[in-house]
Scaffold this motif. Structure first.
Motif, mmCIF file in Angstrom:
data_model
loop_
_atom_site.group_PDB
_atom_site.id
_atom_site.type_symbol
_atom_site.label_atom_id
_atom_site.label_comp_id
_atom_site.label_asym_id
_atom_site.label_seq_id
_atom_site.Cartn_x
_atom_site.Cartn_y
_atom_site.Cartn_z
ATOM 1 N N ARG A 153 0.816 -1.216 0.000
ATOM 2 C CA ARG A 153 0.000 0.000 0.000
ATOM 3 C C ARG A 153 0.851 1.268 0.000
ATOM 4 O O ARG A 153 0.343 2.365 -0.198
ATOM 5 C CB ARG A 153 -0.926 0.004 1.216
ATOM 6 C CG ARG A 153 -2.163 -0.855 1.025
ATOM 7 C CD ARG A 153 -2.880 -1.094 2.346
ATOM 8 N NE ARG A 153 -3.063 0.133 3.123
ATOM 9 C CZ ARG A 153 -3.356 0.144 4.433
ATOM 10 N NH1 ARG A 153 -3.492 -1.005 5.085
ATOM 11 N NH2 ARG A 153 -3.521 1.281 5.063
ATOM 12 N N ASP A 154 2.151 1.135 0.222
ATOM 13 C CA ASP A 154 3.072 2.278 0.201
ATOM 14 C C ASP A 154 2.623 3.372 1.183
ATOM 15 O O ASP A 154 2.452 4.543 0.822
ATOM 16 C CB ASP A 154 3.169 2.847 -1.220
ATOM 17 C CG ASP A 154 4.438 3.662 -1.432
ATOM 18 O OD1 ASP A 154 5.361 3.567 -0.603
ATOM 19 O OD2 ASP A 154 4.495 4.404 -2.434
ATOM 20 N N SER A 191 5.570 7.513 13.147
ATOM 21 C CA SER A 191 4.181 7.253 12.784
ATOM 22 C C SER A 191 4.110 6.561 11.428
ATOM 23 O O SER A 191 4.660 7.066 10.438
ATOM 24 C CB SER A 191 3.382 8.559 12.723
ATOM 25 O OG SER A 191 3.343 9.189 13.990
ATOM 26 N N ILE A 192 3.460 5.402 11.395
ATOM 27 C CA ILE A 192 3.132 4.725 10.151
ATOM 28 C C ILE A 192 1.644 4.968 9.941
ATOM 29 O O ILE A 192 0.825 4.445 10.696
ATOM 30 C CB ILE A 192 3.447 3.225 10.216
ATOM 31 C CG1 ILE A 192 4.920 3.011 10.610
ATOM 32 C CG2 ILE A 192 3.147 2.542 8.885
ATOM 33 C CD1 ILE A 192 5.261 1.567 10.920
ATOM 34 N N GLU A 193 1.311 5.776 8.976
ATOM 35 C CA GLU A 193 -0.040 6.334 8.843
ATOM 36 C C GLU A 193 -1.129 5.271 8.960
ATOM 37 O O GLU A 193 -1.133 4.292 8.217
ATOM 38 C CB GLU A 193 -0.156 7.050 7.496
ATOM 39 C CG GLU A 193 -1.436 7.848 7.333
ATOM 40 C CD GLU A 193 -1.441 8.616 6.029
ATOM 41 O OE1 GLU A 193 -2.106 8.171 5.079
ATOM 42 O OE2 GLU A 193 -0.757 9.662 5.965
ATOM 43 N N SER A 194 -2.016 5.481 9.928
ATOM 44 C CA SER A 194 -3.180 4.622 10.208
ATOM 45 C C SER A 194 -2.801 3.234 10.715
ATOM 46 O O SER A 194 -3.672 2.397 10.918
ATOM 47 C CB SER A 194 -4.092 4.488 8.974
ATOM 48 O OG SER A 194 -3.532 3.623 8.008
ATOM 49 N N ILE A 195 -1.506 2.980 10.952
ATOM 50 C CA ILE A 195 -1.057 1.665 11.387
ATOM 51 C C ILE A 195 -0.489 1.675 12.795
ATOM 52 O O ILE A 195 -0.884 0.880 13.647
ATOM 53 C CB ILE A 195 0.015 1.102 10.422
ATOM 54 C CG1 ILE A 195 -0.480 1.086 8.973
ATOM 55 C CG2 ILE A 195 0.467 -0.296 10.867
ATOM 56 C CD1 ILE A 195 -1.675 0.217 8.725
ATOM 57 N N ASP A 196 0.425 2.626 13.077
ATOM 58 C CA ASP A 196 1.158 2.555 14.341
ATOM 59 C C ASP A 196 1.812 3.893 14.654
ATOM 60 O O ASP A 196 2.214 4.638 13.742
ATOM 61 C CB ASP A 196 2.236 1.472 14.241
ATOM 62 C CG ASP A 196 2.940 1.201 15.555
ATOM 63 O OD1 ASP A 196 2.232 1.074 16.579
ATOM 64 O OD2 ASP A 196 4.170 1.124 15.566
ATOM 65 N N HIS A 204 14.446 4.988 10.157
ATOM 66 C CA HIS A 204 13.312 4.397 9.437
ATOM 67 C C HIS A 204 13.222 4.953 8.025
ATOM 68 O O HIS A 204 13.710 6.048 7.741
ATOM 69 C CB HIS A 204 12.001 4.710 10.176
ATOM 70 C CG HIS A 204 11.861 3.994 11.474
ATOM 71 N ND1 HIS A 204 11.258 2.774 11.588
ATOM 72 C CD2 HIS A 204 12.277 4.338 12.723
ATOM 73 C CE1 HIS A 204 11.297 2.373 12.855
ATOM 74 N NE2 HIS A 204 11.907 3.310 13.568
ATOM 75 N N ILE A 205 12.563 4.178 7.145
ATOM 76 C CA ILE A 205 12.299 4.660 5.792
ATOM 77 C C ILE A 205 11.099 5.617 5.818
ATOM 78 O O ILE A 205 10.422 5.754 6.845
ATOM 79 C CB ILE A 205 12.075 3.480 4.813
ATOM 80 C CG1 ILE A 205 11.126 2.422 5.389
ATOM 81 C CG2 ILE A 205 13.397 2.816 4.487
ATOM 82 C CD1 ILE A 205 9.721 2.749 5.304
ATOM 83 N N SER A 206 10.839 6.285 4.697
ATOM 84 C CA SER A 206 9.770 7.294 4.674
ATOM 85 C C SER A 206 8.462 6.765 4.108
ATOM 86 O O SER A 206 7.455 7.461 4.143
ATOM 87 C CB SER A 206 10.215 8.522 3.875
ATOM 88 O OG SER A 206 10.486 8.169 2.534
ATOM 89 N N SER A 207 8.484 5.531 3.588
ATOM 90 C CA SER A 207 7.264 4.945 3.051
ATOM 91 C C SER A 207 7.408 3.434 3.044
ATOM 92 O O SER A 207 8.485 2.903 2.720
ATOM 93 C CB SER A 207 7.008 5.455 1.628
ATOM 94 O OG SER A 207 5.836 4.865 1.103
ATOM 95 N N THR A 208 6.336 2.729 3.369
ATOM 96 C CA THR A 208 6.429 1.270 3.468
ATOM 97 C C THR A 208 6.740 0.620 2.118
ATOM 98 O O THR A 208 7.236 -0.505 2.072
ATOM 99 C CB THR A 208 5.138 0.658 4.033
ATOM 100 O OG1 THR A 208 4.049 0.889 3.127
ATOM 101 C CG2 THR A 208 4.815 1.250 5.389
ATOM 102 N N GLY A 209 6.488 1.324 1.026
ATOM 103 C CA GLY A 209 6.769 0.773 -0.291
ATOM 104 C C GLY A 209 8.243 0.530 -0.552
ATOM 105 O O GLY A 209 8.609 -0.170 -1.502
ATOM 106 N N GLU A 210 9.106 1.091 0.282
ATOM 107 C CA GLU A 210 10.550 0.865 0.147
ATOM 108 C C GLU A 210 10.984 -0.473 0.736
ATOM 109 O O GLU A 210 12.131 -0.888 0.547
ATOM 110 C CB GLU A 210 11.319 2.004 0.822
ATOM 111 C CG GLU A 210 11.085 3.367 0.206
ATOM 112 C CD GLU A 210 11.847 4.466 0.932
ATOM 113 O OE1 GLU A 210 13.021 4.248 1.277
ATOM 114 O OE2 GLU A 210 11.255 5.533 1.176
#
Length: 234
Positions: A153-154, A191-196, A204-210
């Protein structure tokens, strides 16, 4: 000392001035982007460069509130101006593993209520320890698909330095209230948007898509109410 990695995890190079050198090996700087070993995340490696001379950095730790860089070759002295260069491949791997660890930990907590008791990042795998009586292996396998769905979902990941009182309004952060001495007035929240949302000093990276997809390849009991999951990238 300014710890540059706290606000910019993607900083690969920086300039600094040597503040002190102990035993010709342990160097402190006025500013650094090198991450010191802490919180389950290994230290950065890289090099310090002075007028073309390179001093490999083989260990980084934090002692008495200051980041210390252990250099392989002696020669630096107080007042030297250096260029710091991070071993980016190593750092970036740990950034991806650390964020993946947060996602997996959030999945475990949200579905079981288990508290995460520890984690350890490595170059070939990462483990998460959590406090749970029952060990449902089928449920654990389901976390893999759920984490990979979030990766696909990036989802944006952000860093905020928050006043203590404001940070403690976040339910997941207030649970760690006793871990922060009264003199710590600012708390770093990932903050991982809407997740944690978690208090964390790591990179940390800036987006889960990485993040590559993960594979949970081992789960084991580590004593009463202590369970451990291992995962790696595929």
């Amino acid at each position: 000392m300014s710890e540059l990695y706290l606000t910019d995890c993607y900083l690969k190079e920086f300039e600094a001035t040597v503040e002190s050198v102990k035993d010709e090996r342990f160097v402190t700087l006025d500013r650094t982007a090198f991450y010191p070993k802490a919180g389950g995340q290994p230290h950065d490696t890289g090099k310090l460069i002075r007028n073309g001379d390179e001093f490999p950095v083989v260990f980084v730790g934090k002692f008495d509130g200051k980041v210390s860089h252990e250099i392989e070759i002696p020669g630096l002295k107080e007042g030297d101006v250096v260029k710091g260069v991070i071993d980016w491949d190593r750092r970036y791997l740990f950034m991806k593993y650390h964020t993946a660890c947060h996602i997996l930990s959030a999945m475990i907590h949200n579905e079981t209520g288990a508290k995460i008791s520890g984690n350890q990042l490595a170059e070939d795998k990462t483990r998460v320890d959590f406090n749970l009586e029952d060990f449902d292996r089928e449920q654990i396998r389901s976390y893999e698909a759920k984490v990979n769905e979030i990766i696909d979902r990036d989802v944006p990941v952000s860093i905020a330095i928050m006043p203590r009182d404001e940070a403690f309004e976040i339910p997941s952060v207030v649970k760690l209230k006793d871990a922060f001495p009264p003199e710590i007035q600012d708390i770093r929240v990932i903050s991982i948007e809407s997740i944690d949302r978690q208090a964390c000093g790591g990179t940390h990276i800036s987006s889960t898509g990485e993040i590559p997809h993960i594979e949970i390849f081992k789960a084991e009991n580590k004593g009463k109410n202590n369970r451990r999951i291992y995962f790696r990238f595929v």
